[in-house]
Design an enzyme around this catalytic site. Structure first.
Site, mmCIF file in Angstrom:
data_model
loop_
_atom_site.group_PDB
_atom_site.id
_atom_site.type_symbol
_atom_site.label_atom_id
_atom_site.label_comp_id
_atom_site.label_asym_id
_atom_site.label_seq_id
_atom_site.Cartn_x
_atom_site.Cartn_y
_atom_site.Cartn_z
ATOM 1 N N CYS A 1 0.815 -1.223 0.000
ATOM 2 C CA CYS A 1 0.000 0.000 0.000
ATOM 3 C C CYS A 1 0.846 1.268 0.000
ATOM 4 C CB CYS A 1 -0.873 0.053 1.233
ATOM 5 S SG CYS A 1 -1.947 -1.358 1.417
ATOM 6 N N ARG B 1 5.448 -0.275 -6.041
ATOM 7 C CA ARG B 1 5.399 -1.057 -4.797
ATOM 8 C C ARG B 1 4.408 -2.214 -4.875
ATOM 9 N NH1 ARG B 1 6.975 2.412 -0.170
ATOM 10 N NH2 ARG B 1 5.560 1.176 1.082
ATOM 11 N N TRP C 1 -3.092 -2.693 -1.424
ATOM 12 C CA TRP C 1 -2.709 -4.085 -1.681
ATOM 13 C C TRP C 1 -3.519 -4.891 -0.670
ATOM 14 C CZ3 TRP C 1 -0.295 -8.221 0.843
ATOM 15 C CH2 TRP C 1 0.241 -9.206 0.008
ATOM 16 N N ASN D 1 -1.941 2.260 5.835
ATOM 17 C CA ASN D 1 -1.074 1.125 5.490
ATOM 18 C C ASN D 1 -0.878 0.307 6.756
ATOM 19 O OD1 ASN D 1 -0.777 2.300 3.026
ATOM 20 N ND2 ASN D 1 1.424 2.701 3.227
ATOM 21 N N GLY D 2 -0.825 -1.007 6.617
ATOM 22 C CA GLY D 2 -0.614 -1.854 7.788
ATOM 23 C C GLY D 2 -1.848 -2.693 8.064
ATOM 24 N N GLU E 1 17.787 -18.215 -5.771
ATOM 25 C CA GLU E 1 17.425 -16.878 -6.244
ATOM 26 C C GLU E 1 16.948 -16.946 -7.704
ATOM 27 O OE1 GLU E 1 16.667 -14.167 -5.094
ATOM 28 O OE2 GLU E 1 16.962 -12.708 -6.672
ATOM 29 N N LYS F 1 13.241 -15.772 -8.974
ATOM 30 C CA LYS F 1 13.004 -14.786 -10.052
ATOM 31 C C LYS F 1 12.026 -15.344 -11.070
ATOM 32 C CE LYS F 1 14.129 -11.871 -8.709
ATOM 33 N NZ LYS F 1 14.718 -11.609 -7.486
ATOM 34 N N GLU G 1 8.513 -15.415 -9.612
ATOM 35 C CA GLU G 1 7.941 -14.083 -9.386
ATOM 36 C C GLU G 1 7.391 -13.462 -10.665
ATOM 37 O OE1 GLU G 1 10.211 -11.620 -5.946
ATOM 38 O OE2 GLU G 1 11.506 -12.288 -7.555
ATOM 39 N N HIS H 1 17.464 -37.581 -3.241
ATOM 40 C CA HIS H 1 16.612 -37.678 -2.057
ATOM 41 C C HIS H 1 15.190 -37.212 -2.344
ATOM 42 C CE1 HIS H 1 20.087 -38.774 0.321
ATOM 43 N NE2 HIS H 1 20.748 -37.835 -0.342
ATOM 44 N N LYS I 1 6.473 -4.477 -3.679
ATOM 45 C CA LYS I 1 7.902 -4.173 -3.595
ATOM 46 C C LYS I 1 8.386 -4.124 -2.151
ATOM 47 C CE LYS I 1 11.915 -3.102 -5.138
ATOM 48 N NZ LYS I 1 12.637 -4.300 -5.635
HETATM 49 C C1 F1P Z 1 12.293 -8.387 0.654
HETATM 50 C C2 F1P Z 1 11.488 -8.866 -0.558
HETATM 51 C C3 F1P Z 1 12.245 -8.659 -1.876
HETATM 52 C C4 F1P Z 1 11.364 -9.015 -3.065
HETATM 53 C C5 F1P Z 1 10.019 -8.278 -3.042
HETATM 54 C C6 F1P Z 1 9.358 -8.413 -1.688
HETATM 55 O O1 F1P Z 1 12.420 -7.008 0.600
HETATM 56 O O2 F1P Z 1 11.216 -10.241 -0.371
HETATM 57 O O3 F1P Z 1 13.386 -9.437 -1.885
HETATM 58 O O4 F1P Z 1 12.010 -8.710 -4.263
HETATM 59 O O5 F1P Z 1 10.219 -6.970 -3.417
HETATM 60 O O6 F1P Z 1 10.262 -8.130 -0.598
HETATM 61 P P1 F1P Z 1 13.600 -6.170 1.267
HETATM 62 O O7 F1P Z 1 13.568 -6.450 2.735
HETATM 63 O O8 F1P Z 1 14.878 -6.608 0.635
HETATM 64 O O9 F1P Z 1 13.232 -4.750 0.946
#
Ligand code: F1P
Length: 610
Positions: A2, A27, A75, A100-101, A483, A487, A490, A506, A605
């Protein structure tokens, strides 16, 4: 996640609010809304599901005006993605709120408010803030004191901005667990959840602290701490240079950010790496004395940052002779753990605002860690302010939700931490020299690796119709495989799993067939022969493999295996170098599939709720 923007001005603020929301789009969100209040006490609201552009189109079709206003990108957490659940939320068409929250006790508040005669028009927890403030208004002498009383009843996390139709001269804001920043203008003031939203109107910011409540008018800002005492908070000139509208000619921010890696890694090294060693004091004043005592490291992070921590553990134990644990923040904070003597807590985060990582840091402080260090990309963020030491990655603003350049700069920071700790723990001279040389060569190795783009673009075609994939690596490449899988998940929505390749037998071998591509990261290191055996195990079961290998690793392409040669590099930097082809692969698969690369579905984000 948010986003919040608010303004108190003499001019119509609708464009400022919409531009702010657009700048927060990166975000991640699923609906957006704006509420405006004019000097004749008219309160109007427009909300839309979908992109901010939908909201902007609606405002253009039916213009609204107001000199005071609040806006939000949502969000969804409580209640589905509907217009009725989008913010701002109202109480009796008088109190307007964005938030937010998560208000965790919203159900009991909701019952009490219903009993008091309030009706609910949404399924959100946020609507309880609006009603609670209105309830408190009955016995309060101002919006400020109503909010100060109301927040005492909220459990959970909030960054909230509140307007009262009866008083268009101000907004009141409160922060607990979700960041808020006040932007100072000339005869106008602003509020946002992220300074990025306000860069077109100001560069002077006040970051609110936990528990702060503030009253913002055109000319004044009054801040009160959690006990209600008036406080002064530092005014900071922003150093963020980012223009959110600028993709630099690239089709997506993610691709731009992948290509920025040689530059931002160079920036992260600059003035920190001397000719033969680290420059003194790069972890801050007094850091050297602390680092010299460290005997154990506990790393805490989420998502991609967690993978950086997983990689760092291999380096810290192998080269710096310091024992290290790595844990996902949301696990660490809810289990009993033990603090080893002389332990340093290291948090890693691009945003510096990830709710679980921040909560883990706060918990660790109570548990008696010797000190805390954050490796973080956002100056002034909560993790930076609350940690004893901060190492800033200089990746610049990262807009793509899927993290790329933040990850490789975090790893660069960790190699420097490895050198710093190794100095006090008997690091072999040969390792020290090799890491310094590796770091010097890193930006140019990354440039060379980006030249693989064409081949990887072709290869991506073969993935686009697949539903599953397996990523394999060993040693410090295992987290890189993790990682790579993250990617792909995601941004292309292809199911991807990563395994330490020694684990194949295993379980995951049962999955192998020609519909499940297997991606292998294979630098030329001491585990190469073992990895080759694992590759043969896959081949024998009819698997199709894509091997990212050092030229000297002598893999050859054939019917079942496609080999992509990655430039030869010093082995300590190989995890950083091998990250890039995996990023490019995910990117091109997502482009072929036509997904929303920069804002993948359901993701945000900055994860500011737990
Ligand atoms: C952690 C994280 C990112 C991911 C996405 C959600 O964020 O898992 O690695 O790409 O944006 O959040 P941060 O703590 O590194 O900001």
């Amino acid at each position: 996640m948010c986003g919040i923007v608010g303004a108190v001005a003499e001019r119509n603020v609708v464009e400022i609010l919409l531009e702010g929301l657009k700048r927060l789009e990166y975000r991640g969100y699923d609906s957006a809304g704006v509420a405006l209040l004019d000097s004749s006490n008219n309160l109007t609201r427009v909300r839309r599901t979908g992109k901010v552009q939908e909201l902007a189109d609606a405002v253009e079709a039916n213009p609204v005006t107001g000199q005071t206003g609040i806006a939000h990108t949502r969000w969804a957490t409580h209640g589905g993605v509907t217009e009725a659940n989008a913010h701002p939320h109202f109480s009796s068409d008088r109190i307007a709120v964005v938030h937010n929250g998560i208000i965790e006790n919203y159900q009991s508040l909701r019952e009490a408010q219903k009993a008091a005669g309030y009706t609910f028009t949404s399924d959100t927890d946020t609507e309880t803030i609006a009603h609670q403030v209105e309830m408190e208004m009955a016995s309060a002498d101002s919006l400020l004191s109503a909010v100060q009383t109301a927040v005492k009843k909220f459990e959970g996390a909030y960054g909230t901005v509140i307007m009262d139709r009866e008083d268009p001269s101000r907004v009141v804001v409160a922060r607990s667990g979700s960041p808020l920043v006040i932007g100072l203008g000339l005869g106008e003031n602003f509020i946002a959840s992220d300074q990025m939203a306000l860069l077109p109107v100001t560069r002077r910011f006040i970051f609110l602290e936990e528990g702060d409540v503030a009253e913002i008018t055109r000319r004044d800002v009054h801040i009160f701490d959690k006990d209600g005492n008036p406080v002064e908070r530092e005014v900071v000139d922003s150093v963020v240079e980012h223009d959110a509208g600028d993709k630099g000619g690239y089709r997506h921010y993610m691709l731009k950010e992948i290509h920025e890696q040689p530059t931002v890694v160079r920036n992260t090294l600059q003035q920190r790496l001397g000719e033969h060693d680290l420059v003194e004091g790069i972890f801050g004043d007094g850091a050297e004395a602390i680092l010299s005592k460290v005997k154990h490291i506990q790393i805490i992070a989420c998502g991609t940052s967690y993978h950086a921590g997983m990689t760092a553990r291999y380096w810290l134990e192998q080269y710096a002779n310091v024992s290290c644990n790595v844990e996902i923040a949301s696990e660490f904070r809810y289990r009993k753990s033990f603090v080893h003597p002389n332990s340093l807590l290291v948090t890693i985060s691009q945003s510096g605002e990830t709710a679980d990582t921040l909560a883990a840091l706060r918990l660790a402080k109570e548990q008696g860690y010797m000190s805390s260090l954050t490796i973080c990309n956002v100056p002034g963020s909560s993790l930076v302010r609350e940690s004893d030491m901060a190492f800033m990655t200089r990746a610049g603003a990262e807009i793509g939700v899927a993290s790329t350049k933040a990850f490789t700069t975090q790893l660069t920071g960790f190699l420097m931490l490895t050198l710093a700790l190794g100095k006090h723990n008997g690091m072999a001279d040969s390792d020290h020299k090799a890491i310094v040389a590796g770091l010097y060569s890193l930006p140019s190795k990354l440039e060379e690796t980006l030249a693989l783009t064409g081949g990887i673009e072709e290869l991506a075609e073969e993935f686009a119709d697949k539903n599953h994939s397996l990523f394999l690596g060993r040693g410090d490449q295992y987290p890189i495989a993790m990682e790579g899988a993250l990617k792909l998940k995601e941004i292309s929505y292809i199911h991807a799993e990563a395994y330490a390749s020694g684990e194949l037998k295993h379980g995951p071998l049962a999955l192998i067939d020609d519909e499940m591509p297997v991606i292998v990261v294979a630098p030329n290191n001491e585990l190469l022969e073992k990895l080759k055996s694992n590759v043969e195990e896959v081949r024998a079961r009819g698997g199709i493999m894509y091997v990212f290998a050092d030229k000297e690793a002598s893999f050859a392409s054939d019917d079942t295996m496609r080999v992509i040669n990655v430039p030869h590099c010093e082995s300590s930097i190989a995890p950083i170098v091998y990250t890039l082809p995996l990023q490019l692969l995910s990117y091109y698969v997502a482009v072929i599939k036509g997904t929303d690369v920069d804002q993948p579905r359901n993701l945000a984000k900055s994860v500011t709720v737990e």
